[in-house]
Design an enzyme around this catalytic site. Structure first.
Site, PDB file in Angstrom:
ATOM      1  N   LYS A   1     -12.861  -5.770  10.170  1.00  0.00           N
ATOM      2  CA  LYS A   1     -13.531  -4.744   9.366  1.00  0.00           C
ATOM      3  C   LYS A   1     -14.991  -4.599   9.809  1.00  0.00           C
ATOM      4  O   LYS A   1     -15.528  -3.489   9.854  1.00  0.00           O
ATOM      5  CB  LYS A   1     -13.433  -5.111   7.887  1.00  0.00           C
ATOM      6  CG  LYS A   1     -11.996  -5.024   7.358  1.00  0.00           C
ATOM      7  CD  LYS A   1     -11.833  -5.731   6.037  1.00  0.00           C
ATOM      8  CE  LYS A   1     -10.433  -5.587   5.463  1.00  0.00           C
ATOM      9  NZ  LYS A   1     -10.176  -6.481   4.326  1.00  0.00           N
TER      10      LYS A   1
ATOM     11  N   ASP B   1      -9.659 -11.070   9.438  1.00  0.00           N
ATOM     12  CA  ASP B   1      -9.613  -9.780   8.738  1.00  0.00           C
ATOM     13  C   ASP B   1     -11.032  -9.247   8.498  1.00  0.00           C
ATOM     14  O   ASP B   1     -11.312  -8.065   8.728  1.00  0.00           O
ATOM     15  CB  ASP B   1      -8.862  -9.980   7.402  1.00  0.00           C
ATOM     16  CG  ASP B   1      -8.735  -8.701   6.617  1.00  0.00           C
ATOM     17  OD1 ASP B   1      -7.929  -7.840   7.002  1.00  0.00           O
ATOM     18  OD2 ASP B   1      -9.467  -8.555   5.619  1.00  0.00           O
TER      19      ASP B   1
ATOM     20  N   VAL C   1       0.838  -1.213   0.000  1.00  0.00           N
ATOM     21  CA  VAL C   1       0.000   0.000   0.000  1.00  0.00           C
ATOM     22  C   VAL C   1       0.869   1.258   0.000  1.00  0.00           C
ATOM     23  O   VAL C   1       0.606   2.211  -0.742  1.00  0.00           O
ATOM     24  CB  VAL C   1      -0.974  -0.005   1.217  1.00  0.00           C
ATOM     25  CG1 VAL C   1      -1.856   1.234   1.192  1.00  0.00           C
ATOM     26  CG2 VAL C   1      -1.819  -1.264   1.222  1.00  0.00           C
TER      27      VAL C   1
HETATM   28  N1  HSE Z   1      -5.967  -9.128   2.983  1.00  0.00           N
HETATM   29  C1  HSE Z   1      -6.983  -8.166   2.788  1.00  0.00           C
HETATM   30  C2  HSE Z   1      -8.026  -8.729   1.836  1.00  0.00           C
HETATM   31  C3  HSE Z   1      -6.400  -6.903   2.229  1.00  0.00           C
HETATM   32  O1  HSE Z   1      -7.736  -9.769   1.218  1.00  0.00           O
HETATM   33  O2  HSE Z   1      -9.105  -8.188   1.741  1.00  0.00           O
HETATM   34  C4  HSE Z   1      -7.336  -5.730   2.199  1.00  0.00           C
HETATM   35  O3  HSE Z   1      -7.757  -5.372   3.481  1.00  0.00           O
END
Ligand code: HSE
Length: 404
Positions: free
Chosen positions: A203, A199, A12
């Site tokens: 979020k 992940d 990023v």
């Molecule tokens: N590893 C995360 C995904 C990256 O695959 O969505 C973006 O947050």
């Protein structure tokens, strides 16, 4: 002039440098200010980089950045948890505006950062931490002011969606596709964070806490990943004229919420079935605005860097809000009452357990030494209690909600 420091120069961070190198002049015209990356914090200043950098821009000394009074904005893209906490808190305490793409650190310290930034009258922006390039945090921040948000749903992990799409559409092997997702720069440093759903959960925690205006922690969210999906499941789901997605969802009724990340079987004509490969989508519902849907690239260098830079521009143009936008609603976790239709596949586990599992539903199919059972309107808690009682290991079953 606006001086920025970039903390981290991975996927990023490199994207941020590339976009700024290319658009420096047009951004100067737009904002009236020259946006300059003054310093980039890296672990190894001697490592060869694949991007055009000014001589002497790299440093491994955070202190020289945070004490530099000419630097207004810190862009934190380290992906690391503990160091980034220090960078963000020290940055805020030294009156730096913060932009971060780091969902782990936002999820863990969301309330603390929000309070600290408001107290110091600086911005704390995190658009790129959720759903990569999709602008969803900003619209949500706008809508919470005039709506009660009662539902948020999303495909929030590009890696999982890429894996599931290619397994369904091309019959590819799980491990092979995960490797490709890593090569394409979608996956986390530790891809178990993606495939086990952590992940997505982080979020969802961010979206839910902001959207529902009450604290919803990581521990408040039930979590089921995709690592135990099998070719047998894929074949069966295709025969149902459906596909499978990892969906994070929070629902609110009065003050009671449910929050869960789980593999979800959706019919081919469902909206979420059209979200494929590394794309993400977030839908939320407000009492005035109704349902809003957002779709776009959920991962990858340029989309995520683009989201980072929209936050930077908001700070420069002062169009963001420096108040703490998190609410104080006391919400009650109602996950124990989550109910739905479910698909369960268990590898053969002996006569006794089999009998109890069979009682869960009417429709059952024995295939390749496994039992597939379709369960109607049942509390998730009752299914998982049985799986726990039978001491089934995660690798021995796959459980997915069926969205009707
Ligand atoms: N590893 C995360 C995904 C990256 O695959 O969505 C973006 O947050």
């Amino acid at each position: 002039m606006v001086n920025i420091a970039l903390l981290g120069l991975g996927t990023v961070g490199t994207g941020v440098v590339e976009i700024l190198n290319e658009r420096r002049n047009s951004l100067k015209l737009l904002t009236g200010k020259d946006i300059v990356i003054k310093k980039i914090l890296v672990n190894n200043i001697n490592k060869k980089r694949d991007v055009n950098l000014r001589e002497g821009i790299l440093t491994d000394d955070f202190n020289s950045i945070v004490k530099d009074e000419e630097i207004d904005i810190l862009i934190e893209v380290t992906g690391d948890l503990e160091n980034s906490y220090k960078y963000i808190t020290e940055g805020i305490n030294n009156k730096k505006n913060i932009v971060t793409a780091n969902k782990s650190v936002v999820s863990k310290y969301f309330e603390e950062f929000s309070q600290l930034a408001a107290k110091n009258n600086v911005s704390f922006l995190y658009e790129s931490s959720v759903a990569g390039g999709i602008p969803v945090i900003k619209p949500l921040r706008e809508q919470i002011k005039i709506n009660d948000i009662n539902r948020i749903q999303g495909i929030l992990n590009g890696t999982c969606n890429y894996i599931l799409t290619r397994m369904i559409e091309e019959g590819k092997d799980y491990g092979e596709i995960l490797k490709m997702a890593q090569e394409l720069g979608y996956a986390e440093a530790d891809p178990t964070d993606d495939v086990e759903g952590h992940d997505t959960l982080r979020k969802l925690r961010i979206l839910a806490t902001l959207g529902l205006q009450g604290k919803i922690t990581e521990e408040d969210i039930l979590l089921y990943g995709i690592s135990n999906i099998d070719k047998l499941d894929i074949d069966y789901i295709k025969d149902m004229n459906s596909t499978v997605k990892l969906i994070g969802e929070v629902n609110l009724e009065a003050d009671k919420f449910t929050a869960i990340v789980q593999p979800t079987i959706v019919r081919r004509d469902d909206y979420f079935a059209s979200v494929n490969m590394a794309y993400n989508s977030v839908a939320f519902e407000g009492n005035n605005v109704g349902e809003l849907k957002f779709y776009g690239a959920g991962a990858g260098k340029l989309p995520t860097a683009n989201a980072v830079l929209t936050d930077v521009l908001d700070i420069i143009r002062e169009s963001n809000n420096r108040e703490n936008e998190l609410g104080h609603r006391e919400l009650i976790n109602n996950n124990k009452n989550i109910i739905g239709d479910y698909y369960l596949r268990v590898s053969y586990m002996g006569e006794k357990g089999l009998e109890e599992i069979e009682k869960l539903g009417e429709e059952k199919i024995c295939k390749d030494g496994s039992l597939i059972i379709l369960i109607k309107e049942t509390k998730l808690k009752d299914i998982t209690n049985l799986l726990n009682k039978l001491k089934l290991e995660k690798k021995d079953y796959f459980l997915a909600r069926i969205l009707n």
